[in-house]
Design an enzyme around this catalytic site. Structure first.
Site, PDB file in Angstrom:
ATOM      1  N   HIS A   1      -4.068  -4.658  -0.177  1.00 50.21           N
ATOM      2  CA  HIS A   1      -3.722  -5.226   1.128  1.00 50.21           C
ATOM      3  C   HIS A   1      -3.865  -6.745   1.079  1.00 50.21           C
ATOM      4  O   HIS A   1      -4.971  -7.266   1.254  1.00 50.21           O
ATOM      5  CB  HIS A   1      -4.639  -4.655   2.215  1.00 50.21           C
ATOM      6  CG  HIS A   1      -4.334  -3.245   2.557  1.00 50.21           C
ATOM      7  ND1 HIS A   1      -3.370  -2.894   3.467  1.00 50.21           N
ATOM      8  CD2 HIS A   1      -4.859  -2.082   2.095  1.00 50.21           C
ATOM      9  CE1 HIS A   1      -3.319  -1.581   3.566  1.00 50.21           C
ATOM     10  NE2 HIS A   1      -4.207  -1.065   2.735  1.00 50.21           N
TER      11      HIS A   1
ATOM     12  N   CYS B   1       0.843  -1.198   0.000  1.00 50.12           N
ATOM     13  CA  CYS B   1       0.000   0.000   0.000  1.00 50.12           C
ATOM     14  C   CYS B   1       0.886   1.260   0.000  1.00 50.12           C
ATOM     15  O   CYS B   1       1.647   1.464  -0.935  1.00 50.12           O
ATOM     16  CB  CYS B   1      -1.002  -0.018   1.144  1.00 50.12           C
ATOM     17  SG  CYS B   1      -2.373   1.146   0.893  1.00 50.12           S
TER      18      CYS B   1
ATOM     19  N   GLU C   1      -3.011  -8.847   3.255  1.00 49.55           N
ATOM     20  CA  GLU C   1      -3.381  -9.326   4.589  1.00 49.55           C
ATOM     21  C   GLU C   1      -4.867  -9.137   4.882  1.00 49.55           C
ATOM     22  O   GLU C   1      -5.384  -9.697   5.848  1.00 49.55           O
ATOM     23  CB  GLU C   1      -2.523  -8.632   5.657  1.00 49.55           C
ATOM     24  CG  GLU C   1      -2.932  -7.230   6.015  1.00 49.55           C
ATOM     25  CD  GLU C   1      -2.584  -6.136   5.013  1.00 49.55           C
ATOM     26  OE1 GLU C   1      -2.871  -4.955   5.304  1.00 49.55           O
ATOM     27  OE2 GLU C   1      -2.022  -6.453   3.934  1.00 49.55           O
TER      28      GLU C   1
END
Length: 193
Positions: A170, A78, A172
């Site tokens: 992202h 990011c 995650e």
């Protein structure tokens, strides 16, 4: 060991949990020796480009990242991806310059920020699923773009130059699919050479 750079901006706990879930040894750190002794470096980030660069410069981590750019796999996520580049129009600020290109505002007929799930487009077989984005700026680069997303304009989603990888979304927060992409980035990357 993977060093997750803790410079005060970012979703570092989520990244740490993701890496531990994947079975990696990972440590949140701003310690220069620990970073230099790691094999991989993950540079997360959420927030303003200028704030990120100020924090990296204040701690000396900008110099450390330049020192290890040829010896370590560096993955920016990011905002962490964006600071890998030369310049951002967000705050008219110089970046780390590890990759060629600049960060510009998204110009789209759709609402900005680009927030939510979007589909990756790539020649790489694994990179054709939905991932989670949240950003108002995007990267314009001549470095090898591995995957894009369409948000009323092409968005650089993954870029890789040798051992340096930038991921705009992202992983995650993108479920098992995002973790699979993160694992691939850490293990072998996306280039065939």
């Amino acid at each position: 060991m993977i060093a997750i750079i803790d410079y005060g901006l970012g979703n570092i706990k989520n990244i740490e949990r993701a890496l531990l879930h994947l079975g990696y040894e990972a440590e949140l750190t701003s310690d220069i020796t620990t970073i230099k002794n790691s094999t991989h470096v993950v540079l997360p980030g959420v927030g303003h480009f200028k704030d990120a660069m100020n924090q990296l410069q204040k701690s000396g981590l900008d110099k450390v990242l330049n020192e290890i750019k040829d010896t370590h796999r560096i993955i920016g996520i990011c905002l962490g991806m964006q600071v890998l580049f030369e310049f951002s129009e967000e705050g008219a600020t110089k970046g780390l310059g590890l990759l060629e290109g600049k960060v510009k505002p998204i110009e789209s007929p759709y609402p900005v920020p680009h927030l939510g799930w979007n589909n990756l487009q790539s020649e790489h077989l694994i990179l054709n699923g939905d991932v989670y984005f949240i950003h108002s700026y995007h990267v314009s680069t001549n470095s090898p773009v591995i995957a894009t997303a369409n948000y009323g304009q092409p968005i650089t989603a993954i870029v890789q130059q040798k051992n340096i990888i930038g991921i705009q979304f992202h992983p995650e927060k993108s479920g098992d699919y995002g973790l699979e992409i993160l694992d691939l980035a850490l293990k072998e990357g996306f280039l065939n050479d």
